[in-house]
Design an enzyme around this catalytic site. Structure first.
Site, PDB file in Angstrom:
ATOM      1  N   ALA A 439       0.854  -1.185   0.000  1.00  0.00           N
ATOM      2  CA  ALA A 439       0.000   0.000   0.000  1.00  0.00           C
ATOM      3  C   ALA A 439       0.891   1.237   0.000  1.00  0.00           C
ATOM      4  O   ALA A 439       2.073   1.166   0.331  1.00  0.00           O
ATOM      5  CB  ALA A 439      -0.929   0.013   1.209  1.00  0.00           C
ATOM      6  N   MET A 440       0.306   2.381  -0.362  1.00  0.00           N
ATOM      7  CA  MET A 440       1.033   3.644  -0.365  1.00  0.00           C
ATOM      8  C   MET A 440       0.088   4.762   0.053  1.00  0.00           C
ATOM      9  O   MET A 440      -0.998   4.905  -0.468  1.00  0.00           O
ATOM     10  CB  MET A 440       1.611   3.931  -1.759  1.00  0.00           C
ATOM     11  CG  MET A 440       2.229   5.299  -1.902  1.00  0.00           C
ATOM     12  SD  MET A 440       3.588   5.557  -0.730  1.00  0.00           S
ATOM     13  CE  MET A 440       3.580   7.344  -0.615  1.00  0.00           C
ATOM     14  N   GLU A 441       0.566   5.587   1.011  1.00  0.00           N
ATOM     15  CA  GLU A 441      -0.292   6.540   1.707  1.00  0.00           C
ATOM     16  C   GLU A 441      -0.503   7.863   0.995  1.00  0.00           C
ATOM     17  O   GLU A 441      -0.758   8.886   1.646  1.00  0.00           O
ATOM     18  CB  GLU A 441       0.308   6.830   3.091  1.00  0.00           C
ATOM     19  CG  GLU A 441       1.640   7.588   3.079  1.00  0.00           C
ATOM     20  CD  GLU A 441       2.858   6.700   3.123  1.00  0.00           C
ATOM     21  OE1 GLU A 441       3.936   7.178   3.500  1.00  0.00           O
ATOM     22  OE2 GLU A 441       2.728   5.500   2.781  1.00  0.00           O
ATOM     23  N   ASN A 442      -0.445   7.917  -0.343  1.00  0.00           N
ATOM     24  CA  ASN A 442      -0.666   9.181  -1.051  1.00  0.00           C
ATOM     25  C   ASN A 442      -1.793   9.965  -0.385  1.00  0.00           C
ATOM     26  O   ASN A 442      -2.851   9.422  -0.094  1.00  0.00           O
ATOM     27  CB  ASN A 442      -1.052   8.923  -2.503  1.00  0.00           C
ATOM     28  CG  ASN A 442      -0.145   7.928  -3.191  1.00  0.00           C
ATOM     29  OD1 ASN A 442       1.063   8.080  -3.189  1.00  0.00           O
ATOM     30  ND2 ASN A 442      -0.733   6.898  -3.766  1.00  0.00           N
ATOM     31  N   HIS A 474      -2.707   1.371   8.970  1.00  0.00           N
ATOM     32  CA  HIS A 474      -1.358   1.923   8.796  1.00  0.00           C
ATOM     33  C   HIS A 474      -1.376   3.119   7.846  1.00  0.00           C
ATOM     34  O   HIS A 474      -0.804   4.178   8.148  1.00  0.00           O
ATOM     35  CB  HIS A 474      -0.438   0.826   8.255  1.00  0.00           C
ATOM     36  CG  HIS A 474       0.988   1.254   8.069  1.00  0.00           C
ATOM     37  ND1 HIS A 474       1.988   0.901   8.934  1.00  0.00           N
ATOM     38  CD2 HIS A 474       1.584   2.008   7.109  1.00  0.00           C
ATOM     39  CE1 HIS A 474       3.135   1.412   8.525  1.00  0.00           C
ATOM     40  NE2 HIS A 474       2.906   2.097   7.405  1.00  0.00           N
ATOM     41  N   GLU A 475      -2.020   2.968   6.703  1.00  0.00           N
ATOM     42  CA  GLU A 475      -2.028   4.049   5.709  1.00  0.00           C
ATOM     43  C   GLU A 475      -2.866   5.242   6.180  1.00  0.00           C
ATOM     44  O   GLU A 475      -2.536   6.396   5.869  1.00  0.00           O
ATOM     45  CB  GLU A 475      -2.559   3.536   4.369  1.00  0.00           C
ATOM     46  CG  GLU A 475      -1.832   2.329   3.816  1.00  0.00           C
ATOM     47  CD  GLU A 475      -0.314   2.481   3.808  1.00  0.00           C
ATOM     48  OE1 GLU A 475       0.179   3.599   3.541  1.00  0.00           O
ATOM     49  OE2 GLU A 475       0.387   1.488   4.072  1.00  0.00           O
ATOM     50  N   HIS A 478      -0.909   7.532   8.436  1.00  0.00           N
ATOM     51  CA  HIS A 478      -0.011   8.410   7.669  1.00  0.00           C
ATOM     52  C   HIS A 478      -0.702   9.688   7.202  1.00  0.00           C
ATOM     53  O   HIS A 478      -0.017  10.677   6.906  1.00  0.00           O
ATOM     54  CB  HIS A 478       0.529   7.667   6.444  1.00  0.00           C
ATOM     55  CG  HIS A 478       1.718   6.811   6.730  1.00  0.00           C
ATOM     56  ND1 HIS A 478       2.800   7.241   7.469  1.00  0.00           N
ATOM     57  CD2 HIS A 478       2.010   5.526   6.349  1.00  0.00           C
ATOM     58  CE1 HIS A 478       3.699   6.276   7.532  1.00  0.00           C
ATOM     59  NE2 HIS A 478       3.242   5.221   6.876  1.00  0.00           N
ATOM     60  N   GLU A 497       7.341   5.385   9.672  1.00  0.00           N
ATOM     61  CA  GLU A 497       6.756   4.063   9.464  1.00  0.00           C
ATOM     62  C   GLU A 497       6.538   3.324  10.781  1.00  0.00           C
ATOM     63  O   GLU A 497       5.561   2.592  10.938  1.00  0.00           O
ATOM     64  CB  GLU A 497       7.653   3.237   8.540  1.00  0.00           C
ATOM     65  CG  GLU A 497       7.804   3.810   7.134  1.00  0.00           C
ATOM     66  CD  GLU A 497       6.480   3.895   6.386  1.00  0.00           C
ATOM     67  OE1 GLU A 497       5.495   3.252   6.805  1.00  0.00           O
ATOM     68  OE2 GLU A 497       6.426   4.617   5.383  1.00  0.00           O
TER      69      GLU A 497
END
Length: 1049
Positions: A439-442, A474-475, A478, A497
């Site tokens: 995943a990526m927290e954009n 988690h995301e 962020h 992180e």
């Protein structure tokens, strides 16, 4: 015929007279002696070539390489040192971006000759902080020429329009004069040819706009006859040269004039690039719809250093600025970006439009994101708060509801935790068909792998549900910590992180208290992290970063897990209340800013000392720096003097080699309980080697236990008598020792034995209690994880069968008790334990388990529609499939492979299938599988599972041979895909365990040293682990075998 074919010579059919006739018309004829001379000369030349090839050719080169230094550690270290750039990779801070206006035109059109390309324009408003005549930006793999770049400042020009107040026609008299230091009322910006400017208001917002105050000399009693407005004129700065630094990915613009401190300048750049299928930057991917059509989409992944592959920018987290983003698309597609859509405007090209998005808050470049696709969404029915949508391809939408539901639970929890509302006006979450990270927290548009977001509503999988919940949590953390408040450089990534991981665990514990997910997840992570962090190659989680490759390598499990573990220790030390309030103050104080870890520690110190939570001589910065600024961790030894009642407590750095000495010290809050006192007490080791503890009130028959619930990131060793007391307690009354600490005791004992600090007899005697009294998952997980690692080593020797018998004797009673079928009244602990026991029993080839797995697999084969019906429960599919594939042949393998070709297969099932296919022990099937992965039959995001799946003796030998024979193809395919390289050189080659393996790896590294520069840091850890296994044989194999024989296995 083509060149090299046989041709008949017409002369050979002619008479001598005819030959003479032909010779007069041309040609070349020689005597016999000359012909023989030519042949001899040719043979000598050939011999010389052969000798040259022998002494200097590729084979000789390889022989020379083999004869060179065989110290692979030295070779890797030399490579790392060579890679350190002479020029810093950081950008100078003389310029700071104030605003980005970005246009991107990606082309996803199979009918276009520019398909899978993009073009764009960016205007960056920059503030000059220090006089300079150089603009340095980041740029990577973009086409930019000097004529594409403009640099200018602006001035305001007054336009005065005189008008008569009469019935006569107006007489216009326009005058212009320069006005300094005056803000503009009307503005224009020079447009460029690449993309037509479509929103004048957004373009004008690049500069502030206010109305000028009235002129005090004006006579207000007379009617005004002038209308005064101002417009912006661009004053270009002359560009001398443009330099492209391909090593550090920089674009350097040298100017004739000096930019002055305090003034604002504009950099305008046109650019273009390729949309590749490499999972980074702006990349393409595809899926097959239910009708069998290939659908293409483009999406972004810019963390950590890939924004520069999409547009020139200040690509460091420190440089935060607002963005106004416009993306072109075909009308049949949808564009999503960080902010809500503001306006859609038609383009001149039929079927194309511009989507213009609202301006973002200040943010780092790595958080910019946009996606062009035909995905659809489901949304929550909310009246307050931001709209939340889950996006997926149409056929996957039925699996999106779980993610939406848990997101709507997590958002209010996190708003309460941070005491701040979600910072943006919307939240989109995307299930991307091919995504490199989990995943990526954009900011405002979080991207996920499909398997990290989608959940089959008919599934009962506890593993999948808890995994998805943890990833989403988690995301979402962020969105506050990481996006709203940002670490200014990647060396502080561990805090970003680690905190997201830790707070996500708190959220899971609060929202799902019966899952026990917090305990099981954090303990598993801690075990694995302690293992890696004791290696010689371990680095501190806060470390200097000197190369771009090191930035990518920073994103490893140590950063996430150790970061979370040391923050858990801080939370335990300060108390949850102080820990939470400190974070609340932190995000409010530093919202929209870039900070360092010291900003947070300073907030905590005052509160902690005021409440006497830490010694007055200790600051939180001292405490945390001792854990973040140096590698490794300590093991704490408590040695009791049973005659005096005084115990010595000392700390030593944990290493795989007890002969290694270290001066490292930590600030350690040590918690403890005793047989007679279950209240948790605390004693500090304040950066000193040793302290004492008075135990005169405790009898010699009572034990002491340190690091309760494993809240501290360290291991504990006891004197032999105390170990025996603890072992006896486990066998007679385990409940008196907390379940987490029971797992910790097992994990510590095996790690200490491996390092030679204690004898393996203690570890093996300790785990024998498991099949007598232990019904909890955590101790079993700890024991089987450690013993499986030993099995990897022992499998190379003749004692493998004896060791497997020991493990099976441990596992079999619990397998027979729990069975393979879930019961209605099972707790989560029992479900997790059953799954782990069944997995171990099948790996140990327990007859009942093998029969169960094969029966389940063949029941699946008999299904009328195996693509839509699977009788194996989701959590058990891996071990059932793996066992059937291992004991089967091509028929079973092909059946499972064919299931992966179904476009409608659930993401988690596809992942499981790829993990299972490598279980085969047939070398030709392994080779075919690896060939499939290299030939485009498997999406990039799943390639790591292929290499991870062949983690058995046959797979390792076959896979390494495939790697060597196909290296050029592998390197060309994955050169830019760090995800795959990291898996091959960390996970796959990390299974090596013999001297021969290390020699083969050394030779391979020396031959391909240049290609392997980007994974040199990863290989350091891999080599360390191989050497630990090699040394284990010398140090421990005999004692372990003797214990097994003594205990009749």
């Amino acid at each position: 015929m083509g060149r090299g074919s046989y041709h008949s010579n017409r002369a050979e059919f002619l008479s001598d007279e005819a030959i003479l006739k032909y010779s007069r018309n041309g040609g070349c004829f020689v005597t016999t002696k000359k012909a023989i001379g030519f042949v001899v000369f040719a043979l000598i030349s050939l011999l010389i070539v052969i000798l040259i090839m022998y002494y200097y050719g590729p084979t000789k080169t390889n022989e020379t390489i083999i004869k060179e230094s065989n110290d692979i550690e030295k070779l890797i270290n030399d490579t790392i040192n060579e890679e350190k750039s002479k020029e810093t990779i950081r950008l100078p801070k003389s310029l700071y971006p104030q605003f980005y206006r970005l246009w991107i035109h990606p082309i996803l059109d199979e009918n276009s000759d520019r398909n899978f390309t993009f073009s764009g324009r960016v205007i960056i408003e920059i503030n000059c902080v220090e006089d300079t005549n150089k603009i340095i930006l980041h740029m990577d793999d973009l086409d930019i020429s000097e004529s594409d770049i403009q640099v200018y400042t602006t001035r305001q020009v007054e336009i005065t329009t005189e008008s008569q107040i009469s019935n006569n026609p107006p007489n216009h008299n326009v005058s212009r004069r320069e006005v300094d230091d005056v803000e503009t009322v009307e503005e224009t910006l020079t447009t460029t040819e690449i993309i037509q400017t479509t929103i004048l208001e957004e373009t004008e917002s690049l500069l502030p706009s206010t109305t000028l105050p009235p002129d005090p000399t004006t006579n207000s009693t007379e009617p005004s006859t002038e209308k005064i407005t101002y417009r912006t004129e661009n004053i270009p700065l002359h560009i001398i040269t443009v330099e492209k630094d391909d090593v550090n990915f920089k674009l350097k613009i040298h100017l004739a004039q000096v930019m002055e401190n305090g003034k604002t300048y504009m950099v305008e750049i046109k650019f273009s690039g390729q949309i590749l299928e490499n999972l980074i930057g702006l990349y393409k991917t595809s899926y097959v719809d239910t009708e069998g059509n290939i659908r293409w989409l483009a999406t972004t992944h810019l963390q950590p250093i890939y924004a520069r592959r999409v547009f020139p920018c200040f690509d460091e987290p420190y440089f935060k600025a607002p963005f106004a983003i416009s993306v072109a698309r075909r009308t049949n597609l949808t564009v999503l970006s960080n902010m809500p859509l503001q306006q859609t405007e038609p383009m001149e090209d039929p079927g194309w439009v511009w989507d213009h998005f609202q301006k973002t808050p200040p943010m780092s470049t790595y958080l910019v994101a946009f996606t062009i696709s035909d995905m659809k969404s489901i949304s929550a029915n909310v009246t307050v708060g931001p709209p939340v949508k889950i996006w997926a391809i149409k056929s996957d939408l039925t699996q999106a509801q779980y993610a939406l539901d848990v997101t709507m639970e997590l958002l209010p929890f996190l708003e309460t935790f941070f005491d701040m509302k979600y910072p943006l006006p919307k939240l989109d979450m995307l299930a991307v068909p091919n995504f490199g990270k989990a995943a990526m927290e954009n900011w405002g548009i979080i991207s996920f792998r499909k398997s990290s977001l989608l959940f089959d509503p008919d599934s009962t999988s506890i593993k999948t549900r808890s995994y998805i919940l943890a990833k989403i949590a988690h995301e979402l953390v962020h969105q506050w910590f990481g996006n709203l408040v940002t670490m200014e450089w990647w060396s502080d990534l561990w805090l970003n992180e680690g905190l997201a991981t830790f707070i996500a665990e708190i959220a899971i514990t609060t929202l799902r208290p019966k899952w026990h997910a917090y305990s099981s997840v954090k303990v598993r992570d801690t075990y694995n992290t302690l293992n890696y962090d004791s290696l010689k190659s371990a680095r501190s989680i806060q470390s200097e970063i000197l190369t771009n490759a090191q930035i990518e390598q920073t994103f490893d499990s140590i950063v996430y897990r150790k970061g979370s573990s040391v923050l858990k220790m801080l939370n335990s030390t300060l108390s949850y209340e102080i820990f939470q309030k400190g974070l609340q103050e932190f995000v409010k104080k530093y919202a929209y800013k870039a900070v360092t870890q010291d900003h947070l520690w300073s907030l905590y110190t005052t509160s902690a000392q005021n409440k006497s939570l830490i010694p007055s001589t200790v600051t939180v910065k001292d405490l945390m720096n001792s854990w973040s600024m140096q590698s490794g961790y300590p093991y704490v030894t408590i040695t009791r003097d049973y005659a005096t009642g005084i115990a010595k407590i000392n700390q030593t750095k944990m290493t795989e080699n007890t002969n290694t000495t270290s001066d490292a010290l930590w600030y350690i809050p040590i918690t403890y309980i005793t047989t007679t006192n279950s209240n948790v007490e605390i004693i500090w080791l304040e950066n000193v080697r040793e302290t004492t503890l008075n135990m005169t009130g405790i009898s010699n028959g009572s034990w002491i236990l340190l690091n309760i619930d494993e809240t501290g990131f360290y291991r504990v060793n006891y004197d032999t008598h105390n170990w025996k007391l603890l072992i006896y307690q486990l066998r007679t009354g385990r409940i008196q020792i907390p379940v987490t600490t029971r797992g910790q005791l097992i994990d510590d004992s095996f790690a200490l034995a491996e390092s030679g600090i204690i004898n393996y007899t203690i570890a093996f005697d300790l785990v024998k209690y498991l099949y007598i009294t232990e019904p909890n998952y955590i101790p079993w997980y700890s024991a089987l994880r450690n013993m499986e690692e030993l099995r990897t080593i022992i499998s190379n020797y003749e004692y493998s069968g004896m060791y497997d018998s020991f493990l099976l004797k441990l596992v079999k009673p619990m397998y027979n008790e729990l069975g393979t079928e879930t019961r209605v009244y099972d707790t989560q602990n029992e479900k997790l334990l059953r799954l782990h026991i069944v997995t171990s029993a099948c790996k140990l080839r327990y007859g009942k388990c093998i029969m169960w797995a094969r029966t389940k697999f063949y029941d699946w084969i008999q299904m009328k529609d195996p693509d839509s019906e699977n009788p194996i429960k989701v959590d058990y599919r891996y071990i059932a499939q793996c066992t059937a594939i291992k004991s089967g042949g091509p028929f079973e393998w092909d059946f499972l492979w064919n299931r992966t070709r179904n476009p409608a297969i659930a993401p988690v099932d596809l992942q499981t299938a790829y993990q299972s296919l490598g279980c085969t022990y047939d070398p030709w099937l392994i080779n075919r599988y690896l060939e499939y992965s290299l030939s485009g039959n498997i999406s990039l995001e799943f390639i790591p599972y292929v290499w991870q799946s062949i983690n058995h003796p046959v797979g390792i030998r076959t896979g390494f041979q495939f790697l060597r024979l196909n290296w050029d193809r592998i390197y060309k395919s994955y050169e830019e895909v760090y995800l795959v390289f990291n898996t091959i050189f960390h996970d796959f080659l990390g299974q090596f365990s013999t001297e021969a393996d290390l020699e083969d790896l050394t030779t391979f590294y020396k031959i391909h040293q240049t290609d392997l520069k980007t994974v040199s840091g990863v290989l350091q850890s891999t080599v360390d682990r191989i050497k630990v296994r090699i040394n284990w044989k010398t140090k421990h194999l005999e004692s372990v075998v003797n214990w097994l024989k003594k205990n009749i296995y």
